[in-house]
Design a protein around this motif. Structure first.
Motif, PDB file in Angstrom:
ATOM      1  N   GLU A  19      36.796  40.540  38.180  1.00  7.47           N
ATOM      2  CA  GLU A  19      38.014  41.347  38.118  1.00  7.47           C
ATOM      3  C   GLU A  19      38.516  41.537  36.689  1.00  7.47           C
ATOM      4  O   GLU A  19      39.015  42.602  36.344  1.00  7.47           O
ATOM      5  N   ARG A  20      38.394  40.510  35.856  1.00  8.02           N
ATOM      6  CA  ARG A  20      38.883  40.637  34.474  1.00  8.02           C
ATOM      7  C   ARG A  20      38.084  41.696  33.715  1.00  8.02           C
ATOM      8  O   ARG A  20      38.633  42.430  32.899  1.00  8.02           O
ATOM      9  N   ARG A  30      44.981  43.124  35.521  1.00  7.12           N
ATOM     10  CA  ARG A  30      44.135  42.425  36.483  1.00  7.12           C
ATOM     11  C   ARG A  30      44.799  42.385  37.861  1.00  7.12           C
ATOM     12  O   ARG A  30      44.112  42.421  38.889  1.00  7.12           O
TER      13      ARG A  30
END
Length: 216
Positions: A19-20, A30
């Motif tokens: 996700e980052r 995020r």
């Protein structure tokens, strides 16, 4: 990302970056990525596996009605032959069940409501009004069934069923829609529920592969 999945740019089974990394590449926070991932997972587009990552799911197996609507919207709101057939086959199952269940307890007052909605189709000045009245007729059938889930399920794809009635009116005219509904309503009024169920199956089957097809 949803469009990339539907177009095949992101094939089923593909593992997404963390996700980052997604947040950095999309230049968004995020938390926004996390919300989007959860939303896509709920639609059946993503498979979140603990300690393994996020994968593109087989949405045709894992999806919901929201998934189906996403597919339709991706096609510009135009239903494809496969989708039209699927909706009509589901209508056969739901409507015949509603008739079967409703046959046990339907009242004279409920029959009058069905007749009123039938005549509203005949009086409709435009296809949109006719489609709305046709939906109301079948939604009331579901309500009168006594099954608490049937009307909710039917209402969940109102926009799709109304689209098909609009298509039917464009091809065959509002009088043809009235004729179909009137025939069904008359059988129900006469409490010929088996005949009504058989007629409904025939009528919808004609739209699937008979002489009144409604494919684009």
């Amino acid at each position: 990302m949803e469009s990339q999945i539907l177009s095949g740019q992101l094939p089923i089974g593909t593992r997404l970056p963390p996700e980052r990394e997604l947040a950095a590449s999309m230049q968004i926070s995020r938390s926004v990525v996390n919300e989007g991932v959860i939303a896509l997972a709920e639609k059946g587009f993503l498979d979140i596996r603990q300690r393994q990552g996020i994968f593109i799911a087989d949405y045709r197996k894992e999806g919901t009605m929201d998934t189906f609507l996403s597919i339709v919207n991706y096609n510009g709101g135009v239903l494809r032959k496969e989708e039209i057939r699927s909706i009509l086959e589901l209508r056969i199952a739901l409507d015949t069940l509603a008739i079967d269940l409703g046959s046990k307890d339907i009242t004279d007052e409920e029959l009058l409501e069905l007749r009123s909605l039938t005549e509203a189709i005949g009086r409709a000045s435009c296809a949109q009004d006719a489609a709305e009245s046709a939906f109301d007729f079948h939604h009331h059938l579901a309500l009168f069934s006594g099954n608490s889930l049937l009307p909710l399920i039917f209402r969940s794809f109102k926009s799709l069923t109304c689209t098909l009635w609009l298509r039917f009116c464009a091809l065959y005219g509002i009088p043809a829609l009235y004729e179909n509904t009137n025939e069904l309503c008359t059988m129900i009024e006469e409490r010929n529920f088996k005949g009504a169920g058989d007629y409904l199956k025939r009528s919808l089957s004609e739209s699937i592969d008979g002489h009144r097809e409604i494919y684009y």
